[in-house]
Enzyme design. Structure first.
Site, PDB file in Angstrom:
ATOM      1  N   ASP A   8       2.225  32.016   8.086  1.00 40.82           N
ATOM      2  CA  ASP A   8       1.666  32.483   6.823  1.00 40.82           C
ATOM      3  C   ASP A   8       2.124  31.461   5.759  1.00 40.82           C
ATOM      4  OD1 ASP A   8       0.725  34.417   4.836  1.00 40.82           O
ATOM      5  OD2 ASP A   8       2.849  34.739   4.425  1.00 40.82           O
ATOM      6  N   ASP A  10       2.019  31.835   1.712  1.00 41.44           N
ATOM      7  CA  ASP A  10       2.738  32.415   0.576  1.00 41.44           C
ATOM      8  C   ASP A  10       3.873  33.305   1.071  1.00 41.44           C
ATOM      9  OD1 ASP A  10       0.959  31.235  -1.151  1.00 41.44           O
ATOM     10  OD2 ASP A  10      -0.273  33.011  -1.408  1.00 41.44           O
ATOM     11  N   GLY A  45       0.215  39.228   0.834  1.00 43.35           N
ATOM     12  CA  GLY A  45      -0.638  39.114   2.026  1.00 43.35           C
ATOM     13  C   GLY A  45      -2.004  39.770   1.880  1.00 43.35           C
ATOM     14  N   ARG A  48      -7.499  38.627  -2.642  1.00 41.30           N
ATOM     15  CA  ARG A  48      -7.606  38.659  -4.110  1.00 41.30           C
ATOM     16  C   ARG A  48      -8.314  39.922  -4.620  1.00 41.30           C
ATOM     17  NH1 ARG A  48     -10.470  33.536  -6.256  1.00 41.30           N
ATOM     18  NH2 ARG A  48      -8.942  32.640  -4.814  1.00 41.30           N
ATOM     19  N   SER A 115      -4.949  33.215   1.540  1.00 43.21           N
ATOM     20  CA  SER A 115      -5.240  32.581   0.251  1.00 43.21           C
ATOM     21  C   SER A 115      -6.359  31.545   0.294  1.00 43.21           C
ATOM     22  CB  SER A 115      -3.977  31.913  -0.296  1.00 43.21           C
ATOM     23  OG  SER A 115      -4.285  31.226  -1.487  1.00 43.21           O
ATOM     24  N   ASN A 117      -6.622  29.524  -2.035  1.00 47.63           N
ATOM     25  CA  ASN A 117      -6.011  28.362  -2.686  1.00 47.63           C
ATOM     26  C   ASN A 117      -5.145  27.546  -1.732  1.00 47.63           C
ATOM     27  OD1 ASN A 117      -6.884  28.625  -5.540  1.00 47.63           O
ATOM     28  ND2 ASN A 117      -5.887  30.620  -5.352  1.00 47.63           N
ATOM     29  N   ASP A 169       5.700  37.241   6.119  1.00 49.23           N
ATOM     30  CA  ASP A 169       6.608  37.906   5.175  1.00 49.23           C
ATOM     31  C   ASP A 169       6.016  39.237   4.691  1.00 49.23           C
ATOM     32  OD1 ASP A 169       4.557  36.736   3.551  1.00 49.23           O
ATOM     33  OD2 ASP A 169       5.860  37.071   1.815  1.00 49.23           O
TER      34      ASP A 169
HETATM   35  P1  B16 Z   1      -5.776  33.838  -3.383  1.00 49.53           P
HETATM   36  P2  B16 Z   1      -0.618  34.683   2.336  1.00 49.53           P
HETATM   37  C1  B16 Z   1      -1.836  35.752   0.186  1.00 49.53           C
HETATM   38  O1  B16 Z   1      -1.346  34.645   0.885  1.00 49.53           O
HETATM   39  C2  B16 Z   1      -0.841  36.220  -0.863  1.00 49.53           C
HETATM   40  O2  B16 Z   1       0.343  36.699  -0.261  1.00 49.53           O
HETATM   41  C3  B16 Z   1      -1.459  37.329  -1.682  1.00 49.53           C
HETATM   42  O3  B16 Z   1      -0.572  37.764  -2.676  1.00 49.53           O
HETATM   43  C4  B16 Z   1      -2.780  36.835  -2.310  1.00 49.53           C
HETATM   44  O4  B16 Z   1      -3.427  37.876  -3.033  1.00 49.53           O
HETATM   45  C5  B16 Z   1      -3.696  36.324  -1.189  1.00 49.53           C
HETATM   46  O5  B16 Z   1      -3.038  35.312  -0.462  1.00 49.53           O
HETATM   47  C6  B16 Z   1      -4.990  35.772  -1.741  1.00 49.53           C
HETATM   48  O6  B16 Z   1      -4.694  34.637  -2.498  1.00 49.53           O
HETATM   49  O7  B16 Z   1      -6.070  34.658  -4.609  1.00 49.53           O
HETATM   50  O8  B16 Z   1      -5.056  32.547  -3.679  1.00 49.53           O
HETATM   51  O9  B16 Z   1      -6.998  33.629  -2.510  1.00 49.53           O
HETATM   52  O10 B16 Z   1       0.648  35.436   2.147  1.00 49.53           O
HETATM   53  O11 B16 Z   1      -1.593  35.322   3.310  1.00 49.53           O
HETATM   54  O12 B16 Z   1      -0.403  33.213   2.613  1.00 49.53           O
HETATM   55 MG    MG Z   2       2.665  35.958   2.796  1.00 50.60          MG
END
Ligand code: B16
Ligand code: MG
Length: 212
Positions: A8, A10, A45, A48, A115, A117, A169
């Site tokens: 993962d 974030d 996790g 959005r 994410s 991003n 996480d």
């Molecule tokens: P984005 P992961 C997740 O990443 C984040 O933990 C979560 O808080 C966020 O809302 C989600 O990505 C979407 O992110 O807005 O940047 O597309 O933990 O799966 O790496």
């Molecule tokens: Mg995460």
């Protein structure tokens, strides 16, 4: 036998929690919606748009679908601004060593993140092109706890699920890994993994991989 580890992003590779918190908080304050760190923890996790629904639980008014898209976009603009400040120094302790150990021992490594991003973040922290596969919010239709992001990462690597382990996480991520039929390592705040570690600095990942 574990042949690949899917990480993962974030909260495992880099802590973007604070950037997410600040961006949601700014948007929520502008809308007069109560938001705090406890609510932010529930967004780990989660995609959005699903995160937005959680943020809007505290809203006193209803938003149309069109308005919701605008709110999510506004939050993402604030978030993108904040992640331009990320550097390789923001890679969490122990992560680079664990990744290098796996690479040296012929274990494939991949990203499995909700994410959208992910490409920007990997570039900011200097890990662009470093992983054998990157599966993220841009190539999935269902986010964690749906297993899609991990299943796709396994397919990109050409390795069967039973030979993959995921590192997460978030509880939603552990559930996704289990539903993908993969081994699971829970770090930080996640629960219920086949293995667990406080963080990757104090974790003998190679030992887990060779015994798993
Ligand atoms: P984005 P992961 C997740 O990443 C984040 O933990 C979560 O808080 C966020 O809302 C989600 O990505 C979407 O992110 O807005 O940047 O597309 O933990 O799966 O790496
Ligand atoms: Mg995460």
């Amino acid at each position: 036998m574990i042949k690949a580890v899917i990480f993962d992003l974030d909260g495992v590779i880099v802590s973007t929690d604070d950037c997410h918190f600040k961006a949601w908080k700014k948007m929520a304050d502008e809308e007069g919606i109560y938001f705090d760190r406890e609510i932010n923890n529930r967004l780990r996790g989660v995609s959005r748009m699903e995160s937005l629904e959680i943020v809007l639980e505290k809203s006193e008014r209803e938003y149309s679908e069109e308005e919701k898209l605008q709110l999510a976009e506004r939050k993402n603009d604030y978030y993108k601004q904040l992640i331009t400040e990320l550097t390789p120094d923001d890679i969490l302790p122990g992560v680079k060593d664990r990744l290098e150990e796996l690479k040296k021992n012929g274990i494939k490594i991949a990203i499995g993140s909700s994410s959208k991003n992910t490409p920007i973040i990997l570039k900011q922290i200097g890990l662009d092109g470093y992983f054998d596969a990157v599966s993220d919010g841009n190539n999935i239709t269902n986010s964690k706890p749906d297993p899609e992001v991990f299943v796709k990462a396994g397919q990109m690597l050409g390795i069967d699920s039973e030979n993959c382990m995921i590192v997460e996480d978030a509880d939603a991520g552990i559930e996704a890994g289990k539903r993908a039929g993969m081994r699971t390592l829970a770090v930080q705040n996640a629960h219920g993994g086949d293995y667990s570690a406080e963080n990757l600095l104090n974790c003998d990942l190679l030992k887990i991989v060779s015994e798993g």
